[in-house]
Design an enzyme around this catalytic site. Structure first.
Site, short mmCIF file in Angstrom:
data_model
loop_
_atom_site.label_atom_id
_atom_site.label_comp_id
_atom_site.label_asym_id
_atom_site.label_seq_id
_atom_site.Cartn_x
_atom_site.Cartn_y
_atom_site.Cartn_z
N VAL A 1 0.85 -1.20 0.00
CA VAL A 1 0.00 0.00 0.00
C VAL A 1 0.88 1.25 0.00
O VAL A 1 0.64 2.19 -0.76
CB VAL A 1 -0.96 0.00 1.21
CG1 VAL A 1 -1.78 1.28 1.24
CG2 VAL A 1 -1.87 -1.21 1.16
N VAL B 1 -11.12 -0.26 6.00
CA VAL B 1 -12.23 -1.18 5.75
C VAL B 1 -12.54 -1.21 4.26
O VAL B 1 -12.82 -0.17 3.66
CB VAL B 1 -13.50 -0.76 6.53
CG1 VAL B 1 -14.66 -1.71 6.24
CG2 VAL B 1 -13.23 -0.71 8.03
N GLY C 1 -10.78 -1.69 1.57
CA GLY C 1 -9.80 -1.16 0.61
C GLY C 1 -10.22 0.09 -0.13
O GLY C 1 -10.40 1.16 0.47
N ILE D 1 -12.97 0.90 -1.55
CA ILE D 1 -14.39 1.29 -1.59
C ILE D 1 -14.66 2.46 -0.65
O ILE D 1 -14.38 2.37 0.54
CB ILE D 1 -15.30 0.11 -1.18
CG1 ILE D 1 -14.99 -1.13 -2.03
CG2 ILE D 1 -16.76 0.49 -1.29
CD1 ILE D 1 -15.73 -2.38 -1.58
N GLY E 1 -1.54 -14.86 -4.49
CA GLY E 1 -1.08 -13.74 -3.66
C GLY E 1 -2.19 -13.09 -2.85
O GLY E 1 -1.97 -12.07 -2.19
N ASP F 1 -9.73 -10.64 10.35
CA ASP F 1 -9.66 -9.44 9.50
C ASP F 1 -11.07 -8.84 9.33
O ASP F 1 -11.27 -7.64 9.53
CB ASP F 1 -9.07 -9.85 8.14
CG ASP F 1 -9.07 -8.73 7.13
OD1 ASP F 1 -8.12 -7.92 7.15
OD2 ASP F 1 -10.01 -8.64 6.31
N LYS G 1 -12.92 -5.16 10.79
CA LYS G 1 -13.66 -4.24 9.92
C LYS G 1 -15.11 -4.08 10.41
O LYS G 1 -15.67 -2.97 10.39
CB LYS G 1 -13.62 -4.76 8.49
CG LYS G 1 -12.20 -4.72 7.90
CD LYS G 1 -12.09 -5.56 6.63
CE LYS G 1 -10.69 -5.49 6.04
NZ LYS G 1 -10.47 -6.46 4.95
N GLY H 1 -5.28 -4.90 -2.22
CA GLY H 1 -4.37 -4.58 -3.32
C GLY H 1 -3.74 -3.21 -3.10
O GLY H 1 -4.39 -2.29 -2.60
N1 HSE Z 1 -6.51 -9.58 3.63
C1 HSE Z 1 -7.60 -8.71 3.30
C2 HSE Z 1 -8.51 -9.42 2.32
C3 HSE Z 1 -7.19 -7.42 2.68
O1 HSE Z 1 -8.26 -10.53 1.88
O2 HSE Z 1 -9.53 -8.82 2.00
C4 HSE Z 1 -6.73 -6.42 3.69
O3 HSE Z 1 -7.73 -6.10 4.59
#
Ligand code: HSE
Length: 430
Positions: A16, A133, A135, A137, A188, A202, A206, A304
């Site tokens: 990032v 939260v 990415g 969006i 990836g 994760d 969020k 990403g």
């Molecule tokens: N690892 C997260 C995902 C991305 O797969 O959406 C970063 O929050």
């Protein structure tokens, strides 16, 4: 006419961070015109100075992160290093030094956002975190600002791309969980240690951030009920398919009837015609239901480097404009101070797969276990396999504690060989 320059310090320079550096240099003139000041990346703090960093002048790299956040000449700080410490101490120090900050750090915000919000308030600086939260969006600012005049009642979202990729492959190619995870790793999406994604940590971070903003209350990751997808089998996905549903890992935050906050992350069956069912591969989407606005949906790339950098840059432009023109962005508010409901109080529908003996009276006995615990059955499907059968029961809406009691009763019955799976059902008629 010459315009002033705002100096930016960045903590972290992974995927990032490199994206942020790239966009800052590629769009420098546009950004200057939009902000009313040039944005100069003047310092980048990293752990390993030896590693080459794309789009970053090696002369501005430092591994002295404490000194970076104390530098008098820096106006704004971006944090893209992740993790709770030292990110928390560094951001608190930056704010105490009068610098506005932009962070993508969901783990920190979900664990101790309160400390950061309080510091931003106390020191009169901005704290923006759109990239934490979903990415790229735009979601947190719409919830925090555009919807500030409405009453949000429910948020239902796919906020983890890795698990959505895995579940998409299981649905579309009949792949096992293990094979789909391997594909996600090879592409990836999944980290070398995929636990945070596949076990829902994760998504839970969020969900906590979204629930706090939506319901004007303090919500931390510990308040979120969390279940991942590692136990979802190809049979579960096939069974969902047979009733025209898909399995998705959902983050759900909603108000209960008595105005508390129910917040949870778990796999759930969704009808194939639900808008979230169409969200494939590593995409994210979040469905927001508000009293006046009705239903809204936000869709895009949740991960990403470059997509996430877009959200960081959007925040950077906002906080930089405040430096140029004065003022501060809108604050989080926790005035509603709503209580958190336990998972036992959550109400939803359930899809239960049972292996049973195929004998007279078995169906009646199974139905009796549901009735005994006050759980109403909506449909039952049976497939025979010789003397054994698989029963698939879908319930009407029931309280989680009643369902748990039903499952425990089923497990104690001789005619029930195995409770193969229990998965919640969302998005249909309740
Ligand atoms: N690892 C997260 C995902 C991305 O797969 O959406 C970063 O929050």
């Amino acid at each position: 006419m010459s315009i002033r320059t705002l100096k930016v310090g960045m903590l972290g320079c992974g995927n990032v961070g490199s994206g942020v550096a790239q966009l800052l240099s590629e769009h420098a003139d546009d950004l200057a015109a939009r902000v009313g000041a040039r944005l100069e990346l003047a310092a980048v703090g990293v752990r390993d100075l030896a590693r080459a960093r794309a789009h970053v002048d090696p002369a501005i790299l430092t591994d002295d992160l404490e000194s970076l956040v104390n530098r008098e000449d820096l106006d704004l700080i971006i944090e893209v290093m992740g993790g709770v410490e030292p990110a928390r101490s560094l951001l608190l120090a930056a704010m105490a030094n009068g610098k506005s900050v932009v962070t993508a750090n969901k783990t920190l915000l979900a664990e101790d956002g309160i400390a950061l919000y309080d510091a931003a308030e106390k020191f009169g600086v901005d704290l923006y975190y759109e990239a934490s939260v979903a990415g790229a969006i735009p979601l947190l600012r719409p919830v925090r600002e555009s919807m500030a005049g409405d009453q949000i009642e429910r948020i239902l979202g796919i906020v983890n791309g890795t698990t959505n990729y895995i579940l998409t492959r299981m649905d579309e190619a009949g792949t096992s969980f293990a094979d789909a995870l391997k594909e996600a790793t090879d592409l990836g999406y999944a980290e070398a240690d995929p636990t945070a994604d596949i076990e829902g940590f994760d998504a839970a971070a969020k969900a906590a951030i979204l629930a706090g903003l939506a319901f004007h209350s303090r919500v931390t990751a510990l308040d979120v009920y969390r279940e991942g997808i590692s136990h979802i089998t190809a049979d579960d996905v096939a069974s969902a398919k047979a009733m025209d549903h898909v399995v998705k890992l959902l983050a759900i935050a909603e108000l209960t009837a008595d105005d508390r906050v129910s917040v949870r992350v778990h796999p759930a069956l969704l009808p194939r015609n639900h808008p979230l069912a169409a969200v494939r591969e590593a995409y994210n989407a979040v469905f927001v239901e508000a009293r006046a606005a009705g239903e809204l949906m936000f869709y895009g790339r949740g991960a990403g480097g470059i997509p996430t950098a877009s959200a960081v840059l959007g925040d950077l432009v906002a906080v930089a404009r405040h430096r140029v023109f004065g003022g501060l962005g809108s604050r989080e508010s926790d005035y509603a101070a709503r209580q958190i409901a336990t998972i036992g109080e959550a109400t939803t529908r359930y899809h239960i797969r049972l292996d049973v003996a195929d004998l007279p009276g078995v169906l009646a006995a199974v139905a009796q276990a549901f009735a005994h615990n006050g759980v109403s059955i909506q449909t039952v499907r049976q497939e025979g396999h010789g003397n054994e059968a698989e029963l698939v029961v879908v319930t009407h809406s029931a309280i989680e504690s009643a369902l748990a009691a039903t499952v425990s009763q089923l497990r104690s019955m001789d005619i029930v060989r195995n409770v193969a799976s229990v998965i919640r059902v969302e998005g249909g008629n309740r």
